[in-house]
Design an enzyme around this catalytic site. Structure first.
Site, PDB file in Angstrom:
ATOM      1  CB  ALA A 201      -3.191  -0.917 -24.132  1.00 15.66           C
ATOM      2  CB  CYS A 327     -13.848  12.529 -21.992  1.00 16.73           C
ATOM      3  SG  CYS A 327     -12.691  11.202 -22.230  1.00 16.73           S
TER       4      CYS A 327
END
Ligand SMILES: *Cc1c(COP(=O)(O)O)cnc(C)c1O
Length: 385
Positions: A201, A327
């Site tokens: 989302a 990341c």
């Protein structure tokens, strides 16, 4: 206090759309029920809201209602898909690509340590893989192919439908990490020919901590092994009390993306093109990382030869951009994606990823052009030849 930096890092995360937040808020307070409570209206209301969201997410990606499983995010969805198939089959061979997100690479590396074989298909210098190289990698015991639908660093759109057709023809299950594609470019589970697909989302103007896994229910019906056991929610595939406000937000975000994608992608694509042309007007010798044709309209990734990469990000305090994927930005290692498309360590470090969003303005793009061009110009003057 100085103004916050201009945000151009939308592949890392996007802000929650105010319209999404508005629909979420009642589910924290007066409509706080547990969607599993069957005996009173609090539960019924929460359950109804979850099913509406399921419909909204399913409709964005062309899935059936009961094929959408809500999770805590795409990292969980990827793990559930990869480990779920691995546990179902017990052994065998898996095919993936070198440019996948960490949330694919790391679970697959663990499966390798557990005895599964993994083939890593390379990509060309434009970041795209050849579907025929996936076909060539298929062995008699191949249980799964996992190829992302859009790359989070260079924005390229791999030929997933072609891979899906090959997977179908050879009877191999096909998973795609569709996090960066969903809501930004048309993505349809049938057109892509996938059996499993992961979504998040917070990459599409919804809240963090909620995602979904598409699990095919027909031809073939897939009986994944869950990662956890518990209260039986989400057809037993993802037990635990549902994050109702988050799921409601995910549904609302999916609905808005569905409605606004055609106009929005044209508008954002024009801003992205302006960013590239503006930089090119000001700076000679810019290298675009990844194909400019099969690419998300929200993404630009450029390398600036003849500068010190470290100095680049350090000097950009008023722009929130990324030099690799979010990341990997805690380590100094150059991006594995940029290396996979053939960049030297030096050029990979001298690269910037720009992620535009629904909320990016023309003024912000002009500001980014000026700021980056000024800095790169200065660094080039300083650089030893
Ligand atoms: C952000 C991202 C993920 C991880 O999603 P979370 O919901 O944050 O766990 C996985 N894959 C890709 C391609 C991503 O960009």
């Amino acid at each position: 206090m100085s103004a916050p930096p201009v945000y151009l890092d939308s592949h890392a995360t996007t802000p929650v759309d105010p319209r999404v937040l508005e629909r979420m808020l009642p589910f924290f307070t007066e409509r706080f029920g547990n969607a599993s409570s069957r005996s009173h209206p609090y539960g019924w209301e929460a359950d109804e809201a979850v099913e509406t969201a399921r419909e909204q997410v399913a409709s964005l990606v062309g899935a059936k209602l009961r094929e959408i499983i809500f999770t805590s995010g795409a990292t969980e969805s990827n793990n559930l898909a990869l480990r779920g198939v691995a546990a179902l089959r017990g052994r065998g061979h898996i095919i993936s690509a070198t440019t996948e997100h960490k949330a694919i690479l790391d679970p697959l590396r663990r499966l390798e340590r557990e005895g599964f074989r993994v083939s890593w298909v390379p990509v060309a210098s434009d970041g795209l893989l050849d579907p025929e190289s996936v076909r060539a990698a298929i062995a008699d015991d191949t249980i799964l192919i996992s190829i992302m639908a859009a790359n989070n660093e260079i924005g390229v759109l791999p030929p997933v439908a072609a891979v899906g057709a090959i997977a179908r023809e050879r009877g191999v299950l096909f998973h795609t990490d569709a996090v960066q594609a969903a809501g930004k470019v048309p993505f349809d589970v049938e057109a892509a020919g996938v059996d499993l697909a992961s979504f998040s989302a917070h990459k599409m103007y919804g809240p963090k901590g909620v995602g979904a896994l598409y699990v095919r229910r027909r031809k073939p019906k897939l009986d994944l092994v869950p990662l956890m056991d518990g209260g039986g929610q989400e057809r037993g595939l993802r037990p635990g009390t549902l994050n109702v406000p988050g799921i409601v937000g995910f549904g609302a975000a999916a609905e808005i993306c569905h409605d606004e994608m055609p106009a929005e992608s044209v508008r954002i694509g024009a801003l992205r093109d302006r960013l590239l042309h503006g930089l090119r007007e000001r700076l000679p010798n810019i290298h675009v990382n990844g194909s400019m044709t099969a690419r998300l309209p929200q993404n630009l990734n450029t390398a600036f030869p003849d500068i010190e990469g470290e100095a680049l990000l350090m000097g950009l305090r008023t722009l929130a951009v990324s030099s690799g994927s979010a990341c990997t930005s805690t380590s100094v290692e150059p991006s594995h994606v940029l290396k996979a498309i053939g960049l030297s360590d030096e050029l990979a470090r001298a690269s910037l990823r720009f992620g535009l969003s629904r909320f990016t303005t023309p003024a912000e793009i002009e500001y980014a052009i000026e700021t980056v061009a000024d800095l790169v110009g200065k660094l080039r003057e300083l650089a030893p030849r």
